[in-house]
Scaffold this motif. Structure first.
Motif, short mmCIF file in Angstrom:
data_model
loop_
_atom_site.label_atom_id
_atom_site.label_comp_id
_atom_site.label_asym_id
_atom_site.label_seq_id
_atom_site.Cartn_x
_atom_site.Cartn_y
_atom_site.Cartn_z
N UNK A 179 -6.69 -84.36 40.95
CA UNK A 179 -7.80 -83.50 40.52
C UNK A 179 -7.65 -82.17 41.25
N UNK A 180 -7.80 -81.08 40.48
CA UNK A 180 -7.64 -79.73 41.03
C UNK A 180 -8.94 -78.95 40.84
N UNK A 181 -9.53 -78.51 41.94
CA UNK A 181 -10.73 -77.68 41.88
C UNK A 181 -10.30 -76.23 41.72
N UNK A 182 -10.74 -75.61 40.62
CA UNK A 182 -10.39 -74.22 40.32
C UNK A 182 -11.61 -73.49 39.76
N UNK A 183 -12.77 -73.81 40.32
CA UNK A 183 -14.01 -73.27 39.79
C UNK A 183 -14.42 -71.93 40.35
N UNK A 184 -13.55 -71.29 41.14
CA UNK A 184 -13.85 -69.95 41.62
C UNK A 184 -14.65 -69.93 42.90
N UNK A 185 -15.05 -68.70 43.29
CA UNK A 185 -15.69 -68.51 44.59
C UNK A 185 -17.07 -69.16 44.66
N UNK A 186 -17.70 -69.44 43.52
CA UNK A 186 -19.03 -70.05 43.53
C UNK A 186 -18.99 -71.57 43.49
N UNK A 187 -17.81 -72.15 43.39
CA UNK A 187 -17.72 -73.61 43.32
C UNK A 187 -17.94 -74.22 44.69
N UNK A 188 -18.80 -75.22 44.74
CA UNK A 188 -19.15 -75.87 46.01
C UNK A 188 -18.26 -77.10 46.20
N UNK A 189 -17.04 -76.86 46.59
CA UNK A 189 -16.09 -77.95 46.79
C UNK A 189 -16.56 -78.91 47.88
N UNK A 190 -17.06 -78.42 49.03
CA UNK A 190 -17.53 -79.38 50.05
C UNK A 190 -18.60 -80.33 49.53
N UNK A 191 -19.49 -79.85 48.64
CA UNK A 191 -20.54 -80.72 48.10
C UNK A 191 -19.95 -81.80 47.19
N UNK A 192 -18.86 -81.51 46.50
CA UNK A 192 -18.20 -82.52 45.68
C UNK A 192 -17.61 -83.63 46.54
N UNK A 193 -17.07 -83.24 47.69
CA UNK A 193 -16.36 -84.20 48.52
C UNK A 193 -17.25 -84.94 49.52
N UNK A 194 -18.37 -84.32 49.89
CA UNK A 194 -19.23 -84.89 50.94
C UNK A 194 -19.72 -86.31 50.63
N UNK A 195 -20.12 -86.64 49.37
CA UNK A 195 -20.57 -88.02 49.12
C UNK A 195 -19.50 -89.07 49.37
N UNK A 196 -18.25 -88.65 49.48
CA UNK A 196 -17.16 -89.60 49.69
C UNK A 196 -16.68 -89.59 51.14
N UNK A 197 -17.52 -89.04 52.02
CA UNK A 197 -17.21 -89.06 53.43
C UNK A 197 -16.19 -88.04 53.87
N UNK A 198 -15.96 -87.02 53.03
CA UNK A 198 -14.97 -86.00 53.35
C UNK A 198 -15.69 -84.73 53.79
N UNK A 199 -15.33 -84.24 54.95
CA UNK A 199 -15.87 -82.98 55.45
C UNK A 199 -14.77 -81.91 55.40
N UNK A 200 -15.05 -80.86 54.68
CA UNK A 200 -14.10 -79.75 54.57
C UNK A 200 -14.54 -78.64 55.52
N UNK A 201 -13.68 -78.29 56.45
CA UNK A 201 -13.98 -77.20 57.38
C UNK A 201 -13.95 -75.88 56.61
N UNK A 202 -15.01 -75.10 56.75
CA UNK A 202 -15.14 -73.87 55.97
C UNK A 202 -15.61 -72.74 56.88
N UNK A 203 -14.95 -71.59 56.80
CA UNK A 203 -15.39 -70.40 57.50
C UNK A 203 -15.54 -69.28 56.47
N UNK A 204 -16.61 -68.50 56.61
CA UNK A 204 -16.83 -67.41 55.67
C UNK A 204 -17.44 -66.23 56.39
N UNK A 205 -17.26 -65.07 55.80
CA UNK A 205 -17.77 -63.83 56.37
C UNK A 205 -18.08 -62.88 55.23
#
Length: 504
Positions: A179-205
């Protein structure tokens, strides 16, 4: 043959689908926006893209992207040109008075003038023509399906969860090997993965800017103004540029500070936007009477960030298997620099190649592919992310300094005691800004060696630090900088803020 589900039908998603399908994989693209394929590029400009509002803003399609298409997908490049795109041979448009002798590699310094919607229209047609690609538009992914590190009959419960498909909003389940997430800058990839126990480290500015764009079409019998000077400028309180498009179109974009509510309100008005375009040196000729006419209203885009997501843990192991992100869903950079589409296509091609190289069978294949993909992203994308962060911090510092100086000047009784003192550069960032203003930018107009090196960096053909690492280029820039008092004044790019507000 792998079953691949791609979330999002933007440039990254369509590019992934095209590249993967051309090596024999089955691809299903799931696109939230209801966007049936129109008959021509003009119909694509009217696509209702709530999920990607940036499509009707200015875009740069850099040489790195054009060369990828030339070398790996020449039919797509030919289709773009047939659809009205034009190749921009940058060294064929030198500054007035500069003579450029051809050198090996100059054939790579070619970009594309095309609207984002036209580019997507051609890319979508090419992907769907592969026959093993289906597009579900007007459909949203509601959840991922995972197993605890299982592939076939193998189970590794100590490993990361394996993504094996998606659920869509009508209740269907789409099975997948990848599965490839390509939903752009507004796509909440961490929220897709969080229910499956996956934490994605994210930094933004935050980039500190918003931008406002409008598209125009040349009137019958009119042509583009000659390219004899800059097509953009940065006056501190506003940045602006002209971007050629396809089929006799072009766009103008203004970028202003996030907190500058006054400028934003003014430029959101269609008539004021047009008046503003007539004020600045680089844009005035494009909107003079008889030259062009607007084809849409002013479009505004905010929430612009530089963001990086990490899909490996601190030990370099994948946090999830069978799942990747491309484009802004992985790493987003300030769109002002025009790198997003090019980097997304680079990632798409890299990912498709790695699916072929490592396959999709077994935990080892998924891990090897993920590690190789993230390493390639660190090499090809992250340097540009870091460069964007650095550039934006410098721009914000400059804007804050200018605001402080303006406030101090407005409250002072007279000129400060050191107003005529020689320049000092206790602040390295201030020296860097001065070197750009009085060294690099003037050198680009007179020195073909500096111009060629700058264009290669700008078009992602050389690393973002390539200018600073080139001793010959630095020497030439410094020579121009040191001669700053002996040359004519810099070209007028437009009025200061007070003059602009008075003019409109």
């Amino acid at each position: 043959m792998a079953r691949i589900v791609v979330i999002g039908a933007g440039v990254g998603g369509l590019g992934t689908a095209l590249c993967a399908a051309r090596t024999g994989h089955h691809v299903t693209i799931v696109e939230r926006d209801d966007t049936p394929l129109p008959a021509d590029p003009h119909g694509a400009f009217d696509w209702d893209r709530h999920g990607a509002p940036q499509v009707r803003h200015s875009h740069a399609f850099l040489a790195r992207l054009r060369n990828l298409l030339r070398d790996r997908h020449p039919d797509v490049l030919a289709d773009l040109i047939a659809a009205g795109a034009t190749e921009m041979r940058f060294l064929d448009m030198p500054p007035e008075g500069m003579a450029i002798e051809p050198e090996p590699g100059d054939e790579d310094l070619v970009g594309l003038a095309v609207r984002r919607t036209t580019f997507e229209w051609v890319l979508r047609r090419a992907a769907l023509a592969e026959g093993d690609v289906e597009l579900l538009h007007g459909t949203a992914v509601s959840a991922l399906r995972t197993t605890p590190g299982a592939t076939g009959d193998e189970v590794d419960r100590s490993g990361p969860p394996l993504v094996v498909g998606v659920e869509v909003d009508d209740g269907r389940v789409l099975d997948a090997d990848v599965v490839v997430a390509a939903g752009g800058r507004r796509s909440d990839v961490p929220a897709l993965l969080e229910p499956h126990g996956v934490t994605v480290d994210e930094v933004s500015e935050d980039t500190g800017i918003i931008y406002l764009s409008r598209f125009f079409r040349l009137q019958d019998g009119a042509e583009m103004p000659p390219l004899t000077g800059p097509i953009g400028g940065d006056l501190g309180y506003i940045k602006y540029g002209v971007f050629p498009g396809d089929n006799r179109t072009f766009s103008i974009t203004f970028a202003v500070g996030t907190h500058d509510a006054e400028m934003r309100k003014l430029l959101l008005d269609d008539e004021t936007f047009l008046a503003a375009a007539g004020i600045f040196t680089a844009t005035a000729a494009y909107v003079e009477p008889g030259r062009s006419e607007p084809i849409n209203s002013v479009q505004v885009m905010g929430g612009l960030i530089n963001r990086r997501r990490r899909f490996l843990d601190a030990d370099g192991r994948p946090v999830v298997a069978g799942f990747h992100a491309v484009g802004d869903a992985h790493t987003a950079t300030n769109p002002l620099y025009g790198r997003g589409c090019s980097l997304a296509m680079v990632q798409a091609q890299v990912l498709a190649d790695l699916i072929d190289e490592h396959g999709v069978d077994g935990p080892e294949a998924h891990a090897a592919r993920s590690i190789a993909y993230e390493q390639a992203t660190r090499d090809e994308v992250i340097p540009w992310y870091k460069a964007a962060v650095s550039q934006d911090r410098m721009a914000r510092d400059q804007a804050e300094r200018a605001a402080r100086e303006a406030e101090e000047a407005s409250t002072a009784d007279g000129p400060s005691a050191d107003a005529d003192a020689p320049e000092e550069f206790a602040d390295p960032a201030e020296f860097a800004r001065t070197l750009l203003r009085d060294g690099l930018f003037p050198a680009l107009r007179v020195d073909p060696v500096v111009l060629r090196a700058f264009l290669r960096m700008l078009n992602l053909l050389d690393a973002p630090d390539s200018l600073m690492a080139n001793g010959d280029v630095i020497g030439r820039v410094m020579a121009v900088f040191q001669d700053k008092d002996n040359r004519p004044p810099e070209p007028d790019l437009g009025p200061d803020r007070a003059g602009f507000l008075a003019a409109i």
